[in-house]
Design a protein around this motif. Structure first.
Motif, PDB file in Angstrom:
ATOM      1  N   ARG A 265       0.711   8.116   0.121  1.00  0.00           N
ATOM      2  CA  ARG A 265       0.016   9.045   0.991  1.00  0.00           C
ATOM      3  C   ARG A 265      -1.356   9.239   0.891  1.00  0.00           C
ATOM      4  O   ARG A 265      -2.293   9.042   1.587  1.00  0.00           O
ATOM      5  CB  ARG A 265       0.877  10.285   1.487  1.00  0.00           C
ATOM      6  N   ASP A 266      -1.607   9.805  -0.523  1.00  0.00           N
ATOM      7  CA  ASP A 266      -2.872  10.001  -0.888  1.00  0.00           C
ATOM      8  C   ASP A 266      -3.850   8.838  -0.943  1.00  0.00           C
ATOM      9  O   ASP A 266      -4.879   8.968  -0.652  1.00  0.00           O
ATOM     10  CB  ASP A 266      -2.604  10.869  -2.241  1.00  0.00           C
ATOM     11  N   ALA A 267      -3.237   7.790  -1.458  1.00  0.00           N
ATOM     12  CA  ALA A 267      -4.227   6.476  -1.525  1.00  0.00           C
ATOM     13  C   ALA A 267      -4.553   6.100  -0.100  1.00  0.00           C
ATOM     14  O   ALA A 267      -5.769   5.867   0.209  1.00  0.00           O
ATOM     15  CB  ALA A 267      -3.350   5.526  -2.077  1.00  0.00           C
ATOM     16  N   GLY A 268      -3.726   6.299   0.992  1.00  0.00           N
ATOM     17  CA  GLY A 268      -3.726   5.860   2.279  1.00  0.00           C
ATOM     18  C   GLY A 268      -4.804   6.564   2.799  1.00  0.00           C
ATOM     19  O   GLY A 268      -5.882   6.167   3.531  1.00  0.00           O
ATOM     20  N   ARG A 269      -5.315   7.880   2.524  1.00  0.00           N
ATOM     21  CA  ARG A 269      -6.109   8.780   2.950  1.00  0.00           C
ATOM     22  C   ARG A 269      -7.413   8.590   2.459  1.00  0.00           C
ATOM     23  O   ARG A 269      -8.594   8.682   2.984  1.00  0.00           O
ATOM     24  CB  ARG A 269      -5.702  10.437   2.716  1.00  0.00           C
ATOM     25  N   ARG A 270      -7.254   7.912   1.245  1.00  0.00           N
ATOM     26  CA  ARG A 270      -8.753   7.625   0.547  1.00  0.00           C
ATOM     27  C   ARG A 270      -9.141   6.045   0.890  1.00  0.00           C
ATOM     28  O   ARG A 270     -10.179   5.579   0.273  1.00  0.00           O
ATOM     29  CB  ARG A 270      -8.495   7.803  -0.872  1.00  0.00           C
ATOM     30  N   GLY A 271      -8.338   5.631   1.767  1.00  0.00           N
ATOM     31  CA  GLY A 271      -8.689   4.009   1.979  1.00  0.00           C
ATOM     32  C   GLY A 271      -8.456   3.113   0.933  1.00  0.00           C
ATOM     33  O   GLY A 271      -9.039   1.944   0.803  1.00  0.00           O
ATOM     34  N   LEU A 272      -7.582   3.490   0.011  1.00  0.00           N
ATOM     35  CA  LEU A 272      -7.178   2.554  -1.170  1.00  0.00           C
ATOM     36  C   LEU A 272      -6.124   1.738  -1.005  1.00  0.00           C
ATOM     37  O   LEU A 272      -5.170   2.337  -0.328  1.00  0.00           O
ATOM     38  CB  LEU A 272      -6.834   3.598  -2.547  1.00  0.00           C
ATOM     39  N   PHE A 273      -5.895   0.618  -1.433  1.00  0.00           N
ATOM     40  CA  PHE A 273      -4.752  -0.429  -1.537  1.00  0.00           C
ATOM     41  C   PHE A 273      -3.869   0.347  -2.400  1.00  0.00           C
ATOM     42  O   PHE A 273      -3.983   0.843  -3.565  1.00  0.00           O
ATOM     43  CB  PHE A 273      -5.179  -1.569  -2.131  1.00  0.00           C
ATOM     44  N   VAL A 274      -2.675   0.097  -2.220  1.00  0.00           N
ATOM     45  CA  VAL A 274      -1.511   0.778  -2.838  1.00  0.00           C
ATOM     46  C   VAL A 274      -0.232  -0.077  -2.940  1.00  0.00           C
ATOM     47  O   VAL A 274       0.013  -0.658  -1.917  1.00  0.00           O
ATOM     48  CB  VAL A 274      -1.037   2.384  -2.219  1.00  0.00           C
TER      49      VAL A 274
ATOM     50  N   ARG B 158       5.937   8.483  -2.900  1.00  0.00           N
ATOM     51  CA  ARG B 158       5.678   8.442  -1.494  1.00  0.00           C
ATOM     52  C   ARG B 158       4.300   9.355  -1.297  1.00  0.00           C
ATOM     53  O   ARG B 158       3.176   9.164  -0.557  1.00  0.00           O
ATOM     54  CB  ARG B 158       6.493   9.018  -0.462  1.00  0.00           C
ATOM     55  N   ARG B 159       4.017  10.292  -2.222  1.00  0.00           N
ATOM     56  CA  ARG B 159       2.810  11.175  -2.341  1.00  0.00           C
ATOM     57  C   ARG B 159       1.835  10.206  -2.783  1.00  0.00           C
ATOM     58  O   ARG B 159       0.624  10.339  -2.170  1.00  0.00           O
ATOM     59  CB  ARG B 159       2.863  12.243  -3.464  1.00  0.00           C
ATOM     60  N   VAL B 160       1.615   9.235  -3.630  1.00  0.00           N
ATOM     61  CA  VAL B 160       0.859   8.260  -4.094  1.00  0.00           C
ATOM     62  C   VAL B 160       0.355   7.593  -2.924  1.00  0.00           C
ATOM     63  O   VAL B 160      -0.614   7.185  -2.744  1.00  0.00           O
ATOM     64  CB  VAL B 160       1.218   7.634  -5.529  1.00  0.00           C
TER      65      VAL B 160
ATOM     66  N   PRO C 217      -3.447  14.456  -6.837  1.00  0.00           N
ATOM     67  CA  PRO C 217      -4.407  13.547  -6.002  1.00  0.00           C
ATOM     68  C   PRO C 217      -5.646  13.417  -6.564  1.00  0.00           C
ATOM     69  O   PRO C 217      -6.295  12.437  -6.289  1.00  0.00           O
ATOM     70  CB  PRO C 217      -4.235  14.264  -4.448  1.00  0.00           C
ATOM     71  N   LEU C 218      -5.934  14.217  -7.432  1.00  0.00           N
ATOM     72  CA  LEU C 218      -7.246  14.057  -8.037  1.00  0.00           C
ATOM     73  C   LEU C 218      -7.423  12.837  -8.918  1.00  0.00           C
ATOM     74  O   LEU C 218      -8.456  12.407  -9.060  1.00  0.00           O
ATOM     75  CB  LEU C 218      -7.601  15.571  -8.955  1.00  0.00           C
ATOM     76  N   HIS C 219      -6.458  12.285  -9.444  1.00  0.00           N
ATOM     77  CA  HIS C 219      -6.352  11.226 -10.102  1.00  0.00           C
ATOM     78  C   HIS C 219      -6.717  10.175  -9.393  1.00  0.00           C
ATOM     79  O   HIS C 219      -7.154   9.025 -10.204  1.00  0.00           O
ATOM     80  CB  HIS C 219      -4.852  10.915 -10.697  1.00  0.00           C
ATOM     81  N   LEU C 220      -6.780  10.124  -8.240  1.00  0.00           N
ATOM     82  CA  LEU C 220      -7.179   8.953  -7.129  1.00  0.00           C
ATOM     83  C   LEU C 220      -8.953   8.670  -7.195  1.00  0.00           C
ATOM     84  O   LEU C 220      -9.375   7.889  -6.634  1.00  0.00           O
ATOM     85  CB  LEU C 220      -6.621   9.099  -6.072  1.00  0.00           C
ATOM     86  N   LYS C 221      -9.360  10.018  -7.713  1.00  0.00           N
ATOM     87  CA  LYS C 221     -10.776   9.920  -7.589  1.00  0.00           C
ATOM     88  C   LYS C 221     -11.625   8.580  -7.823  1.00  0.00           C
ATOM     89  O   LYS C 221     -12.672   8.324  -6.983  1.00  0.00           O
ATOM     90  CB  LYS C 221     -11.539  11.206  -8.143  1.00  0.00           C
ATOM     91  N   GLN C 222     -11.525   8.273  -9.054  1.00  0.00           N
ATOM     92  CA  GLN C 222     -12.178   7.006  -9.651  1.00  0.00           C
ATOM     93  C   GLN C 222     -11.417   5.884  -9.255  1.00  0.00           C
ATOM     94  O   GLN C 222     -12.025   4.450  -9.596  1.00  0.00           O
ATOM     95  CB  GLN C 222     -12.556   7.153 -10.878  1.00  0.00           C
ATOM     96  N   ALA C 223     -10.339   5.734  -8.497  1.00  0.00           N
ATOM     97  CA  ALA C 223      -9.653   4.597  -8.517  1.00  0.00           C
ATOM     98  C   ALA C 223     -10.170   3.683  -7.424  1.00  0.00           C
ATOM     99  O   ALA C 223     -10.705   3.964  -6.316  1.00  0.00           O
ATOM    100  CB  ALA C 223      -8.043   4.891  -8.118  1.00  0.00           C
ATOM    101  N   ARG C 224      -9.773   2.403  -7.777  1.00  0.00           N
ATOM    102  CA  ARG C 224      -9.977   1.112  -6.367  1.00  0.00           C
ATOM    103  C   ARG C 224      -8.625   0.894  -5.952  1.00  0.00           C
ATOM    104  O   ARG C 224      -8.659   0.391  -4.683  1.00  0.00           O
ATOM    105  CB  ARG C 224     -10.755   0.209  -7.247  1.00  0.00           C
ATOM    106  N   LEU C 225      -7.610   1.081  -6.467  1.00  0.00           N
ATOM    107  CA  LEU C 225      -6.401   0.599  -6.008  1.00  0.00           C
ATOM    108  C   LEU C 225      -5.327   1.527  -6.956  1.00  0.00           C
ATOM    109  O   LEU C 225      -5.471   2.044  -8.053  1.00  0.00           O
ATOM    110  CB  LEU C 225      -5.809  -0.672  -6.074  1.00  0.00           C
ATOM    111  N   ALA C 226      -4.031   1.857  -6.211  1.00  0.00           N
ATOM    112  CA  ALA C 226      -3.174   2.680  -6.866  1.00  0.00           C
ATOM    113  C   ALA C 226      -1.708   1.915  -6.879  1.00  0.00           C
ATOM    114  O   ALA C 226      -1.395   1.298  -5.913  1.00  0.00           O
ATOM    115  CB  ALA C 226      -2.991   3.984  -6.007  1.00  0.00           C
TER     116      ALA C 226
END
Length: 206
Positions: free
Chosen positions: A76-85, A72-74, A52-61
């Motif tokens: 879920r984690d992206a959704g928690r950060r409010g990122l488009f996936v 599915r983990r990606v 999940p730490l990899h998403l820290k600087q991401a704008r979308l995943a």
């Protein structure tokens, strides 16, 4: 950020690179093409398993692994950060749909099946590429130039619309396909009523 380094990830990278996106690929292994892009610094490759730490600087995943659990983990984690996936082969997890794109200069044609079949979208894009050749890039330049000049010099909106319809009806594409670029420009200016008969104007004079 793209999670995965196989052929699916490679296709998504190819779609994103022309936009100038800052791409981070997270995967223990990648294809030779992705490795080469990393070597040329067209993207960054982190040789690691997803966390999940990899998403820290991401704008979308983009999840493009062969493991549904990781995808599915990606999501879920992206959704928690409010990122488009975007999740390969699972439209129900996507909040972003990738399109198959065809670019001809400033003309961009996007084909989407809403994630149902990316292969079909690519096939339709390839079919359109046969019909929409490179001449369309110059065609867009011509009509864009004419439109700007009409807006600047013709005050009556109905007159502008009539002139522009004449430009669109002119056989410009046929001239461009046969390499008669300057002739196409002159025909467009004449159709718009902006060039006296016998005058000369082409793209280099705009």
């Amino acid at each position: 950020m793209i999670v995965g380094g196989g052929q699916v990830a490679e296709r998504k990278i190819a779609a994103l690179l022309p936009s100038g996106a800052d791409l981070l690929v997270v995967a223990p292994k990648v294809t030779a093409r992705i490795r080469e892009l990393a070597r040329r610094r067209r993207l960054r490759w982190q040789r690691a398993r997803y966390r999940p730490l990899h998403l820290k600087q991401a704008r979308l995943a983009l999840a493009a692994t062969s493991d549904p659990v990781t995808n599915r983990r990606v999501a879920r984690d992206a959704g928690r950060r409010g990122l488009f996936v975007n999740v390969a082969d699972d439209p129900g997890l996507c909040t972003l749909v990738m399109t198959a794109m065809l670019r001809r200069g400033d003309l961009l044609v996007a084909v989407s099946t809403a994630g149902q079949s990316p292969a079909l979208a690519r096939s339709l894009r390839d079919d359109l590429a046969v019909r929409i050749g490179p001449e369309y890039g110059e065609y867009v330049r011509i009509v864009g130039s004419i439109r700007r000049r009409l807006r600047a010099s013709v005050g009556d909106p109905r007159d502008r619309a009539r002139r522009f319809r004449r430009v669109l009806a002119a056989p410009l594409l046929a001239r461009l396909r046969s390499g008669r670029r300057e002739e196409a420009w002159r025909a467009a200016w004449r159709a718009a009523g902006l060039l006296p008969a016998g005058g000369s104007r082409d793209g280099s004079a705009i």
